[in-house]
Structure formats: structure tokens, C-alpha cells
Design a protein around this motif. Structure first.
Motif, PDB file in Angstrom:
ATOM      1  N   SER A   1     -32.159 -30.939  -1.122  1.00 57.37           N
ATOM      2  CA  SER A   1     -30.740 -30.640  -1.310  1.00 57.37           C
ATOM      3  C   SER A   1     -30.289 -29.509  -0.396  1.00 57.37           C
ATOM      4  O   SER A   1     -29.183 -29.544   0.149  1.00 57.37           O
ATOM      5  CB  SER A   1     -30.477 -30.264  -2.771  1.00 57.37           C
ATOM      6  OG  SER A   1     -30.719 -31.366  -3.617  1.00 57.37           O
ATOM      7  N   LEU A   2     -31.128 -28.501  -0.231  1.00 62.91           N
ATOM      8  CA  LEU A   2     -30.787 -27.395   0.654  1.00 62.91           C
ATOM      9  C   LEU A   2     -30.576 -27.866   2.091  1.00 62.91           C
ATOM     10  O   LEU A   2     -29.696 -27.377   2.794  1.00 62.91           O
ATOM     11  CB  LEU A   2     -31.898 -26.336   0.624  1.00 62.91           C
ATOM     12  CG  LEU A   2     -31.911 -25.400  -0.571  1.00 62.91           C
ATOM     13  CD1 LEU A   2     -33.180 -24.567  -0.564  1.00 62.91           C
ATOM     14  CD2 LEU A   2     -30.703 -24.495  -0.554  1.00 62.91           C
ATOM     15  N   MET A   3     -31.364 -28.842   2.507  1.00 64.46           N
ATOM     16  CA  MET A   3     -31.291 -29.292   3.896  1.00 64.46           C
ATOM     17  C   MET A   3     -30.193 -30.323   4.127  1.00 64.46           C
ATOM     18  O   MET A   3     -29.549 -30.320   5.173  1.00 64.46           O
ATOM     19  CB  MET A   3     -32.634 -29.889   4.328  1.00 64.46           C
ATOM     20  CG  MET A   3     -33.725 -28.877   4.533  1.00 64.46           C
ATOM     21  SD  MET A   3     -35.147 -29.612   5.369  1.00 64.46           S
ATOM     22  CE  MET A   3     -34.444 -30.032   6.957  1.00 64.46           C
ATOM     23  N   TYR A   4     -29.986 -31.205   3.156  1.00 70.18           N
ATOM     24  CA  TYR A   4     -29.148 -32.375   3.428  1.00 70.18           C
ATOM     25  C   TYR A   4     -27.901 -32.483   2.553  1.00 70.18           C
ATOM     26  O   TYR A   4     -27.101 -33.393   2.750  1.00 70.18           O
ATOM     27  CB  TYR A   4     -29.977 -33.659   3.241  1.00 70.18           C
ATOM     28  CG  TYR A   4     -31.156 -33.738   4.178  1.00 70.18           C
ATOM     29  CD1 TYR A   4     -30.967 -33.914   5.542  1.00 70.18           C
ATOM     30  CD2 TYR A   4     -32.452 -33.631   3.698  1.00 70.18           C
ATOM     31  CE1 TYR A   4     -32.048 -33.992   6.408  1.00 70.18           C
ATOM     32  CE2 TYR A   4     -33.542 -33.705   4.551  1.00 70.18           C
ATOM     33  CZ  TYR A   4     -33.330 -33.889   5.907  1.00 70.18           C
ATOM     34  OH  TYR A   4     -34.412 -33.960   6.756  1.00 70.18           O
ATOM     35  N   GLN A   5     -27.726 -31.573   1.601  1.00 65.82           N
ATOM     36  CA  GLN A   5     -26.601 -31.709   0.694  1.00 65.82           C
ATOM     37  C   GLN A   5     -25.290 -31.421   1.417  1.00 65.82           C
ATOM     38  O   GLN A   5     -25.188 -30.482   2.189  1.00 65.82           O
ATOM     39  CB  GLN A   5     -26.768 -30.737  -0.477  1.00 65.82           C
ATOM     40  CG  GLN A   5     -25.909 -31.087  -1.666  1.00 65.82           C
ATOM     41  CD  GLN A   5     -26.272 -30.240  -2.861  1.00 65.82           C
ATOM     42  OE1 GLN A   5     -26.075 -29.027  -2.821  1.00 65.82           O
ATOM     43  NE2 GLN A   5     -26.804 -30.830  -3.893  1.00 65.82           N
ATOM     44  N   SER A   6     -24.288 -32.246   1.132  1.00 65.63           N
ATOM     45  CA  SER A   6     -22.981 -32.035   1.747  1.00 65.63           C
ATOM     46  C   SER A   6     -22.031 -31.428   0.728  1.00 65.63           C
ATOM     47  O   SER A   6     -21.872 -30.224   0.650  1.00 65.63           O
ATOM     48  CB  SER A   6     -22.434 -33.351   2.299  1.00 65.63           C
ATOM     49  OG  SER A   6     -22.420 -34.353   1.293  1.00 65.63           O
ATOM     50  N   SER A   7     -21.392 -32.246  -0.089  1.00 69.48           N
ATOM     51  CA  SER A   7     -20.398 -31.733  -1.038  1.00 69.48           C
ATOM     52  C   SER A   7     -20.785 -32.089  -2.477  1.00 69.48           C
ATOM     53  O   SER A   7     -19.968 -32.514  -3.284  1.00 69.48           O
ATOM     54  CB  SER A   7     -19.016 -32.314  -0.708  1.00 69.48           C
ATOM     55  OG  SER A   7     -19.082 -33.731  -0.711  1.00 69.48           O
ATOM     56  N   HIS A   8     -22.048 -31.917  -2.762  1.00 67.11           N
ATOM     57  CA  HIS A   8     -22.538 -32.241  -4.118  1.00 67.11           C
ATOM     58  C   HIS A   8     -21.795 -31.415  -5.158  1.00 67.11           C
ATOM     59  O   HIS A   8     -21.651 -30.204  -5.025  1.00 67.11           O
ATOM     60  CB  HIS A   8     -24.037 -31.969  -4.192  1.00 67.11           C
ATOM     61  CG  HIS A   8     -24.598 -32.149  -5.570  1.00 67.11           C
ATOM     62  ND1 HIS A   8     -24.655 -33.352  -6.209  1.00 67.11           N
ATOM     63  CD2 HIS A   8     -25.120 -31.242  -6.437  1.00 67.11           C
ATOM     64  CE1 HIS A   8     -25.193 -33.198  -7.397  1.00 67.11           C
ATOM     65  NE2 HIS A   8     -25.479 -31.930  -7.561  1.00 67.11           N
ATOM     66  N   SER A   9     -21.317 -32.071  -6.199  1.00 68.37           N
ATOM     67  CA  SER A   9     -20.555 -31.384  -7.236  1.00 68.37           C
ATOM     68  C   SER A   9     -21.428 -31.123  -8.456  1.00 68.37           C
ATOM     69  O   SER A   9     -21.850 -32.054  -9.142  1.00 68.37           O
ATOM     70  CB  SER A   9     -19.342 -32.231  -7.646  1.00 68.37           C
ATOM     71  OG  SER A   9     -18.737 -31.708  -8.799  1.00 68.37           O
ATOM     72  N   ALA A  10     -21.679 -29.842  -8.726  1.00 64.13           N
ATOM     73  CA  ALA A  10     -22.466 -29.481  -9.910  1.00 64.13           C
ATOM     74  C   ALA A  10     -21.733 -29.901 -11.179  1.00 64.13           C
ATOM     75  O   ALA A  10     -22.358 -30.324 -12.160  1.00 64.13           O
ATOM     76  CB  ALA A  10     -22.733 -27.981  -9.915  1.00 64.13           C
ATOM     77  N   GLU A  11     -20.424 -29.802 -11.164  1.00 58.53           N
ATOM     78  CA  GLU A  11     -19.645 -30.188 -12.348  1.00 58.53           C
ATOM     79  C   GLU A  11     -19.799 -31.676 -12.644  1.00 58.53           C
ATOM     80  O   GLU A  11     -19.918 -32.081 -13.812  1.00 58.53           O
ATOM     81  CB  GLU A  11     -18.171 -29.849 -12.121  1.00 58.53           C
ATOM     82  CG  GLU A  11     -17.314 -30.034 -13.358  1.00 58.53           C
ATOM     83  CD  GLU A  11     -15.914 -29.477 -13.196  1.00 58.53           C
ATOM     84  OE1 GLU A  11     -15.109 -29.669 -14.119  1.00 58.53           O
ATOM     85  OE2 GLU A  11     -15.640 -28.856 -12.148  1.00 58.53           O
ATOM     86  N   HIS A  12     -19.829 -32.492 -11.592  1.00 57.11           N
ATOM     87  CA  HIS A  12     -19.985 -33.935 -11.774  1.00 57.11           C
ATOM     88  C   HIS A  12     -21.368 -34.245 -12.340  1.00 57.11           C
ATOM     89  O   HIS A  12     -21.516 -35.083 -13.237  1.00 57.11           O
ATOM     90  CB  HIS A  12     -19.762 -34.651 -10.444  1.00 57.11           C
ATOM     91  CG  HIS A  12     -19.664 -36.134 -10.573  1.00 57.11           C
ATOM     92  ND1 HIS A  12     -20.555 -37.004  -9.961  1.00 57.11           N
ATOM     93  CD2 HIS A  12     -18.793 -36.916 -11.255  1.00 57.11           C
ATOM     94  CE1 HIS A  12     -20.234 -38.247 -10.270  1.00 57.11           C
ATOM     95  NE2 HIS A  12     -19.172 -38.225 -11.043  1.00 57.11           N
ATOM     96  N   SER A  13     -22.392 -33.580 -11.827  1.00 56.49           N
ATOM     97  CA  SER A  13     -23.755 -33.785 -12.336  1.00 56.49           C
ATOM     98  C   SER A  13     -23.843 -33.402 -13.808  1.00 56.49           C
ATOM     99  O   SER A  13     -24.505 -34.079 -14.599  1.00 56.49           O
ATOM    100  CB  SER A  13     -24.757 -32.956 -11.528  1.00 56.49           C
ATOM    101  OG  SER A  13     -25.094 -33.599 -10.331  1.00 56.49           O
ATOM    102  N   GLN A  14     -23.178 -32.315 -14.163  1.00 59.36           N
ATOM    103  CA  GLN A  14     -23.225 -31.863 -15.543  1.00 59.36           C
ATOM    104  C   GLN A  14     -22.563 -32.883 -16.471  1.00 59.36           C
ATOM    105  O   GLN A  14     -23.067 -33.174 -17.560  1.00 59.36           O
ATOM    106  CB  GLN A  14     -22.529 -30.498 -15.654  1.00 59.36           C
ATOM    107  CG  GLN A  14     -22.941 -29.669 -16.863  1.00 59.36           C
ATOM    108  CD  GLN A  14     -22.165 -30.031 -18.110  1.00 59.36           C
ATOM    109  OE1 GLN A  14     -20.987 -30.384 -18.050  1.00 59.36           O
ATOM    110  NE2 GLN A  14     -22.825 -29.928 -19.271  1.00 59.36           N
ATOM    111  N   ALA A  15     -21.458 -33.479 -16.021  1.00 61.81           N
ATOM    112  CA  ALA A  15     -20.785 -34.502 -16.823  1.00 61.81           C
ATOM    113  C   ALA A  15     -21.673 -35.726 -16.990  1.00 61.81           C
ATOM    114  O   ALA A  15     -21.690 -36.360 -18.060  1.00 61.81           O
ATOM    115  CB  ALA A  15     -19.461 -34.886 -16.165  1.00 61.81           C
TER     116      ALA A  15
END
Length: 250
Positions: free
Chosen positions: A187-201
Motif C-alpha cells: 500500500s505504501l508503494m502503490y496506493q493512490s486514493s485509498h479511502s480509509a472511511e470506505h474500508s471501515q464501512a
């Protein structure tokens, strides 16, 4: 038998062996100190405080933990076996930089393991465990709302570990621990606009399905969740072509 011969036999009788004093034993390495270093570096990677490619200087780590460089080297060797650290001859240790193929394979393995895990968990999960998951979801939500990046990252990863431990299979939990650590690097290398809020939902929806003991829905939600995380990674890197980079547009 002649008396002289008897005396000779008595003289040759071996003396009892002396036990070596405890102080003469070689000092043993402290496994707890080594594990402390391993745990600290792993946590820093999972919580995104150590970036891929960061040099891990032995002497600096030894000074931080007040241990010998031998213990640091043991910890780095263990992290290297876990694929979290790369050891380069004459250069030292670095936080690993996983490639695109490795990233895809890690998420593929997670899909297989976690889908089976969730399916089994639906059959055995208790109301007490559901309550534990609900409490964890509240902690996730609070970390997301206060923009606590290290905290929410750790909690979102811990959610999957809690599911694994609820199944009651420590081997599975350990495998998932390793995969989650590697996922954090990816994730550190390739993540773009990952939404933590979306993952939590998505975690909330998964717990809802677990509470209903709906295995089919739970597996589908889990697979969709991991696919969304992977989809937010830039696993199609740009081609470093000098001509394409420098040629004027139009």
C-alpha cells in the motif's frame, strides 16, 4: 588374586567427574530483545511510519534499543525471512520494496485464505465475539474521524487479525499477520486514493453479515472489500521511456 594386583586396580579407579560451574557457560542471546526489535520495526511498517526503501542502520537501531549490533542483526535476519526487509551485501538492510507481481500474489493469497476463514467463522461465531467486533469498529470509526493515520491503519489491519483469531487457528492467524504486514508495504508503494472511511464501512457491512450468520453474503463482502483495496493500488506502473517522457505533446 595377589594383593599387589588388587591395589593397582584400586589406584586406576576413575575419579567422579566434576560438574562445570554455571558461570563457565557461554552467554545466550536474549530472544525477547530480538523480538522486541522485530515487533517495533513491523509495527512501524504496518502503521506506515517506515517507507519502503528506508535504510535500517544497525548501529542506530542498537542505540535506540540499547542492545548489541548482534541482536539487531538477528532481528533484521528474521525480518528478511518474513520478506519485510531486504539485506544487500556491502550496503546493509532496507525496508523491502515489493514488486507488482508480488503485490498481486499477496492479494490473491489473501482472497483465498480470508474467504475460507470468513465462511468457517459464520458457523462458529458467538454473540460475545460479535460484540467484540462492534467495539473494534467503533475504535476504527473514531480513528478515521480524527484523521489518525497510523492508528486507523493499524486498526483496519487488526480487524482481519481479530477475525482470524476468532476462528481459533493460530497458524492461520500467523500467516495472515505476515500477509497483512506485506500488504502494508504494498500500500505504501502503490496506493493512490485509498479511502480509509470506505474500508471501515465495508468492515461494518461484513460484521452485519457475520451477525446474521450469512456465510454467502459475508464471503462476497470480504472478496469485494479486498478487490476494492487492490483496485486502489497503482499496479500498472508507468513505462520509464525517455523518448515518451521528453517528446513534446500534440
Amino acid at each position: 588374586m595377589p594383593r599387589a594386583a588388587t591395589a593397582k586396580l584400586h589406584v586406576l579407579k576413575p575419579a567422579p567427574a566434576r560438574r562445570r560451574p554455571a558461570a563457565a557457560t557461554a552467554p545466550q542471546a536474549d530472544p525477547s530483545a530480538t523480538q522486541r526489535i522485530v515487533d517495533a520495526i513491523t509495527a512501524a511498517i504496518v502503521e506506515r511510519r517506515l517507507m519502503p526503501g528506508t535504510k535500517l542502520a544497525e548501529q542506530k537501531i542498537a542505540d535506540i534499543f540499547k542492545v548489541s549490533r548482534t541482536l539487531v542483526r538477528q532481528a533484521l535476519n528474521q525480518l528478511s525471512r518474513d520478506r519485510l526487509v531486504t539485506l544487500e551485501p556491502a550496503r546493509g538492510a532496507f525496508v523491502a520494496r515489493p514488486g507488482v507481481q508480488e503485490a498481486r500474489q499477496v492479494f490473491e493469497v489473501r482472497q483465498m485464505l480470508e474467504a475460507a476463514m470468513v465462511r468457517k467463522l459464520c458457523a462458529v461465531i458467538s454473540d460475545v465475539q460479535i460484540a467484540e467486533l462492534r467495539a473494534h469498529l467503533r475504535a476504527e470509526r473514531e480513528a478515521v474521524l480524527r484523521t489518525d493515520v497510523p492508528g486507523r491503519t493499524r486498526l483496519l489491519a487488526d480487524f482481519h487479525m481479530i477475525l482470524a483469531r476468532m476462528v481459533g487457528n493460530e497458524v492461520l492467524a500467523q500467516l495472515l499477520t505476515d500477509l497483512l504486514s506485506r500488504s502494508s508495504l504494498i500500500s505504501l508503494m502503490y496506493q493512490s486514493s485509498h479511502s480509509a472511511e470506505h474500508s471501515q464501512a465495508e468492515h461494518v457491512a461484513l460484521v452485519d453479515a457475520l451477525e446474521r450468520r450469512d456465510a454467502r453474503a459475508a464471503v462476497k463482502l470480504l472478496e469485494s472489500h479486498l478487490q476494492n483495496v487492490e483496485r486502489n493500488l497503482r499496479l500498472n506502473p508507468r513505462v520509464h521511456d525517455l523518448d515518451a517522457a521528453l517528446r513534446p505533446a500534440g
